[in-house]
Design an enzyme around this catalytic site. Structure first.
Site, PDB file in Angstrom:
ATOM      1  N   GLU A  82       4.055  -6.383  12.834  1.00  0.00           N
ATOM      2  CA  GLU A  82       2.616  -6.414  13.081  1.00  0.00           C
ATOM      3  C   GLU A  82       2.031  -7.774  12.690  1.00  0.00           C
ATOM      4  OE1 GLU A  82       0.529  -3.432  10.815  1.00  0.00           O
ATOM      5  OE2 GLU A  82      -1.383  -3.765  11.845  1.00  0.00           O
ATOM      6  N   CYS A 100       1.910  -0.008  -8.443  1.00  0.00           N
ATOM      7  CA  CYS A 100       2.255   1.411  -8.637  1.00  0.00           C
ATOM      8  C   CYS A 100       2.867   1.694 -10.000  1.00  0.00           C
ATOM      9  CB  CYS A 100       3.237   1.866  -7.577  1.00  0.00           C
ATOM     10  SG  CYS A 100       2.733   1.426  -5.924  1.00  0.00           S
ATOM     11  N   GLU A 150       5.403  -3.504   9.421  1.00  0.00           N
ATOM     12  CA  GLU A 150       4.309  -4.358   8.976  1.00  0.00           C
ATOM     13  C   GLU A 150       4.631  -5.822   9.260  1.00  0.00           C
ATOM     14  OE1 GLU A 150       2.520  -2.723   5.517  1.00  0.00           O
ATOM     15  OE2 GLU A 150       1.769  -4.653   4.831  1.00  0.00           O
ATOM     16  N   LYS A 161      -2.381   9.632  -3.526  1.00  0.00           N
ATOM     17  CA  LYS A 161      -1.479  10.113  -2.478  1.00  0.00           C
ATOM     18  C   LYS A 161      -1.607  11.620  -2.266  1.00  0.00           C
ATOM     19  CE  LYS A 161       1.715   6.249  -2.397  1.00  0.00           C
ATOM     20  NZ  LYS A 161       1.326   5.630  -1.124  1.00  0.00           N
ATOM     21  N   GLU A 202      -4.118  11.454   0.330  1.00  0.00           N
ATOM     22  CA  GLU A 202      -3.589  10.837   1.555  1.00  0.00           C
ATOM     23  C   GLU A 202      -2.825  11.850   2.416  1.00  0.00           C
ATOM     24  OE1 GLU A 202      -0.209   8.287   0.930  1.00  0.00           O
ATOM     25  OE2 GLU A 202      -0.812   6.931   2.535  1.00  0.00           O
ATOM     26  N   CYS A 212      -0.529   0.267   2.014  1.00  0.00           N
ATOM     27  CA  CYS A 212       0.292   1.343   1.421  1.00  0.00           C
ATOM     28  C   CYS A 212      -0.354   2.024   0.235  1.00  0.00           C
ATOM     29  CB  CYS A 212       1.697   0.894   1.031  1.00  0.00           C
ATOM     30  SG  CYS A 212       2.029  -0.807   1.157  1.00  0.00           S
ATOM     31  N   GLU A 250      -5.292  12.300   9.911  1.00  0.00           N
ATOM     32  CA  GLU A 250      -4.488  11.327  10.665  1.00  0.00           C
ATOM     33  C   GLU A 250      -2.998  11.451  10.340  1.00  0.00           C
ATOM     34  OE1 GLU A 250      -6.931  10.615   8.588  1.00  0.00           O
ATOM     35  OE2 GLU A 250      -8.492   9.446   9.580  1.00  0.00           O
ATOM     36  N   SER A 309      -3.556  -3.455   7.919  1.00  0.00           N
ATOM     37  CA  SER A 309      -2.372  -3.118   8.694  1.00  0.00           C
ATOM     38  C   SER A 309      -2.520  -1.660   9.121  1.00  0.00           C
ATOM     39  CB  SER A 309      -1.128  -3.282   7.822  1.00  0.00           C
ATOM     40  OG  SER A 309      -0.075  -2.525   8.357  1.00  0.00           O
TER      41      SER A 309
END
Ligand code: SF4
Ligand code: SF4
Ligand code: SF4
Ligand code: FES
Ligand code: FES
Lengths: 583, 165
Positions: A281, A503, A278, A357, A360, A298, A365, A318
């Site tokens: 990037e 989190c 990241e 998650k 996710e 994230c 993907e 990102s």
């Protein structure tokens, strides 16, 4: 200040106090059910009824304002009978299968029934039709356990600004659900789980995957690897009655090893890897006039939100996968190669503070050659259950270390990912040093720390001024996103997390019960858990992701350099506009 | 979900913008939409949500709270079957079941092709004729045995081009 008497005890309280607050000051605990401070102050459930001298009807203490000379009785005969009756009526329509309920032994309703001495079901009433919705990846909704307290309704509306759960119909038929009482899978739900965290009953809970994990552990052909997110260590202890904010890293590792996982890794390694990707990037975008501000990626709840509510901003995200998905992808490629194991025999379990998650990991993907990067996601609560199911005496386990082969090292930068502002701080530590070529004097970016409100900082790197911002929860993120849309965002880099505080307060963490949220037990739970992470950061020998030796080796031996073709293939992803409603 | 036609969409937009700046606009918008279209379509809830800064779910909550609003479009042909005590005793349930089977509608719902709405109603005050059913305003007495209601429904289906699958 006003003077009031609670059960004959005189107390002096501030003018705008409620009877509930006055009672606390007098050392009297009035039970509540629907009430959550600042979030759900509707006076709907009538569990907190008290007698006010001179008033004819009993009043709800949670919203009843005090006045000079007021005399209140909180536990006299009339009050106790009325309170008990209220709960008995609630239970008449309740699916009372505590033994097989997700909330067995930690249910606020169950505790209330016990505290009020309920020993029989007085009313055998009719039951409303039930909705059992387990179609979404993260969240199960079971209206047979719902007491229509409205806590979830206001959590979704006031924390995420989404207002997905609402009261439907009226009177006896009232139920809580999304539009048309559809599944959460078919509406614009983030799967953040904030509604789960405030629910006092088993009406909302995560979709459990414990049994999938146990089956994998018992399957001799499977090589089962577990990784744990940074925030889990700051909350898992609560599942065993330890104080909020107890850091249980070593005990957690010891427990997971005894349960039989082949390897126990720390997602922090993935976090350090994320910062390398990241950070690179961001530097890329800065130098080549790429889309700015860049926004972190994230938090999968946030990703679900942006794909549905702000698809025009997908280019600002990102492209990095989240840390546990990165580590999963590396385990199924590099680790598999090095150990000579067929990737399809590897089963990766992520222990996460998060319900989003769970979704996710199922995204198309997030697969290579048809194999998921991560096979199962357990919440912190499920991890607690797993440890109990294996009969481990958690509190007395001797601390053990994460496995050290290949992905054992981590830095303080990885640890703080679990608190809001942590990803930003970790990225700034690395990006500044790479861009200036100089070591930072002070690596602590305190301006982006904290568990309340939007946070901002301005820093100068090589004479260039860079503004950054941090938001956690969609209500806080929205104004930042509107500014980007209008082309007037002053920021270069923004961290957005789906849950308030980051989190550490995710939808998969230990539930924080009403008594704590309402200040009856004096703990700032978000602050305590965040502190556990910043404390671990402070004692780490290395605190910057780019100094992680094993991450450097991974690049040398496998990935090439950050942002390489291989890194893109394994560690980056794509997003797409999604419909808000599927019907 | 089926898309709403253009003229209904325009009507909704017109209603929403008419009440937008009035106090407590949600109820007024819903009233006008219910009047104009006979029900509250999803698109109307979306428009109202946007204009009043609420979620679609919140608007839906309001719609379901008040008995005068419905989210089901009415069918082209309306059938009422009385299930009051007298009619019930004389076999209204059997009649209702046969009607549901013929029309492919659910009780108090509309058939998929939009042809029929079937409502089970309370006593119509014609107990002497029990069991009673009303098809598009025409009252049928002793309807369980006569077979006339079924015939009327079959005629409608035939005239509408046999759309029933
Ligand atoms: S929600 Fe609570 S009271 Fe209800 S069945 Fe579950 S544990 Fe028991
Ligand atoms: S998971 Fe989050 S977005 Fe979905 S209903 Fe619950 S609070 Fe709202
Ligand atoms: S789902 Fe839980 S929080 Fe929501 S109204 Fe029902 S009991 Fe309350
Ligand atoms: S009315 Fe006070 S807690 Fe529900
Ligand atoms: S019961 Fe059917 S008309 Fe009275």
């Amino acid at each position: 200040m006003v003077n009031v008497k609670i059960n004959g005890i005189s107390v002096e309280v501030e003018e705008n106090s409620t009877v509930l607050q006055a009672a606390k000051k007098a050392g009297v605990h009035i039970p509540t059910l629907c009430f959550l401070k600042d979030l759900n102050e509707t006076g709907a459930c009538r569990v907190c009824l008290v007698e006010i001298k001179g008033a004819r009807a009993l009043g709800p203490a949670c919203i009843y304002p005090v006045s000079e000379g007021m005399e209140v009785f909180t536990h006299n005969k009339r009050v106790l009978a009325a309170r008990k009756n209220t709960v008995e009526l609630l239970l008449s329509n309740h699916n009372k299968d505590c033994l097989s309920c997700a909330r067995n032994q930690n249910c606020e309703l169950q505790k209330l029934a016990d505290d009020l001495g309920i020993r029989e079901f007085k009313y055998q009433g009719a039951y409303r039709p039930v909705t059992f919705d387990d179609f979404s990846d993260g969240i199960v909704r079971d209206t047979s356990k719902c007491v229509t307290c409205g806590r979830c309704v206001n959590a979704c509306a006031k924390i995420q600004g989404l207002g997905i759960l609402n009261f439907i119909d009226r009177g006896f038929n009232t139920k809580i659900g999304p539009v048309y009482n559809k599944s959460l899978a078919d509406v614009n739900c983030m799967q953040c789980g904030q509604c789960i965290n405030v629910c006092p009953t088993g009406a909302l809970h995560e979709k459990e995957e414990i049994h999938n994990v146990i089956n994998a552990l018992h399957d001799p052909t499977k090589h089962v690897i577990v990784q744990t997110a940074p925030a889990v260590r700051a909350s898992l202890g609560e599942e065993f009655g330890m104080p909020i904010g107890t850091r249980v890293t070593g005990k957690m590792v010891a427990a997971l090893k005894r349960i039989g996982f082949e390897r126990v890794y720390d997602t922090n390694f993935g976090a350090d890897l994320t910062i390398m990707e990241e950070g690179t990037e961001l530097i890329e975008r800065l130098q080549n006039h790429g889309t700015l501000p860049m926004i972190t990626s994230c938090s999968p709840g946030w990703i679900r939100y942006v794909e549905r509510e702000y698809p025009e901003l997908l280019g600002n995200l990102s492209t990095c996968k989240s840390p546990h998905m990165m580590l999963g992808a590396i385990i199924k490629s590099h680790y598999a190669q090095r150990k000579g194991i067929d990737p399809k025999d590897i089963y990766v379990v992520s222990i996460m503070p998060c319900t989003a998650k769970k979704h996710e990991k199922n995204r198309e993907e997030m697969k290579q050659n048809g194999l998921q990067d991560v096979d199962a996601v357990l919440t912190t609560r499920e991890c607690g259950k797993l440890i109990k199911m294996f009969g481990l005496d958690f509190e007395h386990l001797r601390d053990e270390q994460f496995d050290e082969d290949l992905f054992g090292e981590y830095t303080g930068a990885g640890v703080i990912f679990g608190a809001s502002g942590g990803v930003m701080e970790a990225a700034l530590r690395t990006v500044t040093e790479i861009l200036t070529g100089k070591e930072l004097d002070d690596i602590e970016f305190k301006a982006v720390r904290g568990t309340e409100g939007i946070k901002e900082a301005t820093l100068t790197i090589n004479d260039q001024e860079i503004k950054v911002a941090v938001a956690h929860s969609m209500v806080l993120a929205k104004p930042l996103l509107e500014d980007i849309k209008a082309g007037k965002s002053p920021y270069t880099f923004i961290e957005i997390m789906g849950c308030p505080g980051g989190c550490i307060n995710g939808g998969g963490q230990s539930r924080v019960i009403g008594n704590i949220r309402n200040g009856f037990i004096d703990i700032d739970w978000k602050k305590e858990r965040a502190k556990a992470l910043y404390d671990e950061d402070a004692i780490m020998p290395k605190r910057k992701s780019h100094e992680n030796k094993q991450v450097q080796e991974l690049y040398e031996n496998f990935l090439g350099k950050p942002g390489s073709h291989k890194a893109h293939e394994l560690l980056h992803t794509t997003y797409e506009k999604k419909d808000r409603f599927n019907f | 979900m089926e898309k709403l036609n253009q003229s209904s969409l325009l009507k909704i937009k017109e209603i929403v913008s008419k009440h937008k700046d009035e106090p407590g606009p949600t109820i007024m918008m819903l009233h006008d939409v219910q009047d104009a279209l006979g029900y509250i379509p999803f698109e109307a809830m979306e428009e109202i949500a946007l204009a009043t800064n609420q979620s679609v779910g919140e608007v839906y909550g309001v719609v379901t709270f008040y008995a005068q609003f419905t989210t089901q479009p009415k069918g082209k042909h309306i059938i009422n079957v009385c299930i009051g005590t007298a009619c019930y005793v004389k076999g209204a349930q059997l009649l209702l079941d046969r009607i549901l089977e013929l029309t492919h509608a659910k009780v108090n719902g509309t058939s998929h092709d939009g042809l029929f709405s079937v409502d089970a109603t309370r006593c119509l005050g014609a107990c002497g004729l029990a069991p009673v059913a009303i098809v598009d305003g025409k009252v049928y007495g002793d309807a369980e045995k006569s077979g006339l209601v079924e015939k009327a429904i079959q005629e409608i289906i035939a005239c509408e081009g046999g759309k029933q699958g």
